[in-house]
Design a protein around this motif. Structure first.
Motif, mmCIF file in Angstrom:
data_model
loop_
_atom_site.group_PDB
_atom_site.id
_atom_site.type_symbol
_atom_site.label_atom_id
_atom_site.label_comp_id
_atom_site.label_asym_id
_atom_site.label_seq_id
_atom_site.Cartn_x
_atom_site.Cartn_y
_atom_site.Cartn_z
ATOM 1 N N ASP A 14 0.821 -1.217 0.000
ATOM 2 C CA ASP A 14 0.000 0.000 0.000
ATOM 3 C C ASP A 14 0.856 1.268 0.000
ATOM 4 O O ASP A 14 0.431 2.300 -0.522
ATOM 5 N N ILE A 15 2.023 1.180 0.631
ATOM 6 C CA ILE A 15 2.980 2.290 0.637
ATOM 7 C C ILE A 15 4.364 1.697 0.394
ATOM 8 O O ILE A 15 4.576 0.498 0.596
ATOM 9 N N SER A 16 5.292 2.547 -0.019
ATOM 10 C CA SER A 16 6.649 2.047 -0.278
ATOM 11 C C SER A 16 7.407 1.878 1.039
ATOM 12 O O SER A 16 7.030 2.448 2.075
ATOM 13 N N GLN A 17 8.476 1.127 0.967
ATOM 14 C CA GLN A 17 9.331 0.928 2.134
ATOM 15 C C GLN A 17 9.859 2.269 2.627
ATOM 16 O O GLN A 17 9.842 2.554 3.828
ATOM 17 N N GLN A 18 10.305 3.105 1.708
ATOM 18 C CA GLN A 18 10.838 4.416 2.071
ATOM 19 C C GLN A 18 9.765 5.286 2.725
ATOM 20 O O GLN A 18 10.025 5.947 3.733
ATOM 21 N N GLU A 19 8.566 5.298 2.155
ATOM 22 C CA GLU A 19 7.471 6.079 2.747
ATOM 23 C C GLU A 19 7.167 5.584 4.161
ATOM 24 O O GLU A 19 6.950 6.388 5.072
ATOM 25 N N GLY A 20 7.149 4.282 4.338
ATOM 26 C CA GLY A 20 6.867 3.716 5.656
ATOM 27 C C GLY A 20 7.903 4.114 6.688
ATOM 28 O O GLY A 20 7.568 4.519 7.800
ATOM 29 N N MET A 21 9.166 4.018 6.311
ATOM 30 C CA MET A 21 10.238 4.376 7.249
ATOM 31 C C MET A 21 10.212 5.861 7.575
ATOM 32 O O MET A 21 10.371 6.251 8.735
ATOM 33 N N GLN A 22 9.983 6.697 6.572
ATOM 34 C CA GLN A 22 9.941 8.145 6.810
ATOM 35 C C GLN A 22 8.768 8.525 7.710
ATOM 36 O O GLN A 22 8.914 9.337 8.626
ATOM 37 N N GLU A 23 7.610 7.942 7.462
ATOM 38 C CA GLU A 23 6.432 8.278 8.253
ATOM 39 C C GLU A 23 6.587 7.814 9.695
ATOM 40 O O GLU A 23 6.259 8.546 10.631
ATOM 41 N N LEU A 24 7.098 6.597 9.874
ATOM 42 C CA LEU A 24 7.279 6.092 11.233
ATOM 43 C C LEU A 24 8.325 6.910 11.981
ATOM 44 O O LEU A 24 8.127 7.253 13.156
ATOM 45 N N SER A 25 9.390 7.267 11.325
ATOM 46 C CA SER A 25 10.420 8.096 11.956
ATOM 47 C C SER A 25 9.843 9.452 12.363
ATOM 48 O O SER A 25 10.054 9.920 13.491
ATOM 49 N N ALA A 26 9.088 10.082 11.468
ATOM 50 C CA ALA A 26 8.480 11.378 11.774
ATOM 51 C C ALA A 26 7.495 11.268 12.922
ATOM 52 O O ALA A 26 7.445 12.134 13.805
ATOM 53 N N LEU A 27 6.733 10.202 12.949
ATOM 54 C CA LEU A 27 5.768 9.990 14.025
ATOM 55 C C LEU A 27 6.480 9.827 15.379
ATOM 56 O O LEU A 27 6.060 10.393 16.378
ATOM 57 N N ILE A 28 7.570 9.069 15.382
ATOM 58 C CA ILE A 28 8.334 8.883 16.623
ATOM 59 C C ILE A 28 8.882 10.213 17.109
ATOM 60 O O ILE A 28 8.750 10.560 18.293
ATOM 61 N N ILE A 29 9.490 10.981 16.219
ATOM 62 C CA ILE A 29 10.062 12.280 16.592
ATOM 63 C C ILE A 29 8.997 13.198 17.161
ATOM 64 O O ILE A 29 9.183 13.812 18.219
ATOM 65 N N THR A 30 7.869 13.304 16.477
ATOM 66 C CA THR A 30 6.784 14.178 16.926
ATOM 67 C C THR A 30 6.243 13.740 18.283
ATOM 68 O O THR A 30 6.006 14.561 19.173
ATOM 69 N N THR A 31 6.076 12.444 18.445
ATOM 70 C CA THR A 31 5.507 11.918 19.684
ATOM 71 C C THR A 31 6.457 12.129 20.861
ATOM 72 O O THR A 31 6.028 12.553 21.945
ATOM 73 N N ILE A 32 7.723 11.851 20.663
ATOM 74 C CA ILE A 32 8.713 12.026 21.747
ATOM 75 C C ILE A 32 8.855 13.506 22.082
ATOM 76 O O ILE A 32 8.914 13.872 23.256
ATOM 77 N N ALA A 33 8.873 14.353 21.070
ATOM 78 C CA ALA A 33 8.975 15.804 21.316
ATOM 79 C C ALA A 33 7.776 16.297 22.120
ATOM 80 O O ALA A 33 7.919 17.151 22.990
ATOM 81 N N ARG A 34 6.598 15.746 21.853
ATOM 82 C CA ARG A 34 5.401 16.150 22.583
ATOM 83 C C ARG A 34 5.484 15.753 24.063
ATOM 84 O O ARG A 34 4.952 16.439 24.946
ATOM 85 N N CYS A 35 6.194 14.666 24.354
ATOM 86 C CA CYS A 35 6.308 14.182 25.735
ATOM 87 C C CYS A 35 7.385 14.906 26.518
ATOM 88 O O CYS A 35 7.411 14.848 27.744
ATOM 89 N N GLY A 36 8.310 15.566 25.818
ATOM 90 C CA GLY A 36 9.462 16.192 26.477
ATOM 91 C C GLY A 36 9.158 17.455 27.199
ATOM 92 O O GLY A 36 8.143 18.043 27.225
#
Length: 195
Positions: A173-195
């Motif tokens: 449904d999505i490319s490997q690159q799209e998946g990795m980029q989206e998951l990385s961005a989600l992790i960064i955003t989520t951790i930044a929100r908790c900091g």
């Protein structure tokens, strides 16, 4: 002509052979075709040999998930040990390791995971592995949210997102690159929100 005597496999080598055969069956025919008798047939051993290693179909499914989880954790641990110290570096490593591991295993892992939800015993096995991963994930990102902690609900959300994104990559449904980029961005955003 004398043939060399047939050598018996060690218990560990036999178990790995049976797991390899089980993964092949799931890949080719899905987890519904996975029975201890079928694994014995495909491996060229008697049924008691397979029963000795796994006892039940549920035991085999749990062993398959443990096999997957062990390989996934080894890859992610090694990648995290080599990662840079920035949040972006660590998030990218977790995202690429997670997506790549699920992609390498292919459609078999979503099928096995679905089967793990079929009984309370197997669901408990799956949940324990998830909790272990959550704690590992929490410790990796704790320095970025100190002195507070990452809420458990947030951790479950990130794990769910990692699974969903990885499964979307496997499904095409999505490319490997799209998946990795989206998951990385989600992790960064989520951790930044908790900091």
């Amino acid at each position: 002509m004398n043939q060399a005597p047939r050598q018996r496999m060690t218990a560990q080598a036999r178990r790995q052979q049976l797991l390899t055969v089980a993964w092949q069956l799931v890949r080719q025919e899905g987890s519904a075709a996975l029975t201890l008798g079928r694994v014995a047939e495909e491996a060229g051993v008697s049924k008691p040999v397979v029963y000795e290693h796994f006892t039940t179909r549920q035991g085999l499914l749990a062993a398959l998930y443990k096999d997957f989880d062990s390989r996934q954790n080894a890859l992610i641990d090694a990648a995290m040990a080599a990662a840079g110290d920035r949040l972006q570096d660590k998030a990218a490593v977790v995202a690429s390791s997670y997506v790549n591991c699920v992609l390498t295993q292919g459609r078999e892992i979503p099928d096995v995971l679905s089967s793990l939800d079929s009984t309370p015993e197997l669901a408990a096995v799956k949940r324990q592995y998830q909790l272990d991963f959550i704690e590992k994930f929490r410790s990796w990102f704790a320095p970025f949210v100190a002195p507070s902690d990452i809420p458990l609900a947030t951790m479950w959300g990130m794990l769910g997102a990692a699974d969903a994104i990885s499964n979307a990559v496997v499904a095409g449904d999505i490319s490997q690159q799209e998946g990795m980029q989206e998951l990385s961005a989600l992790i960064i955003t989520t951790i930044a929100r908790c900091g």
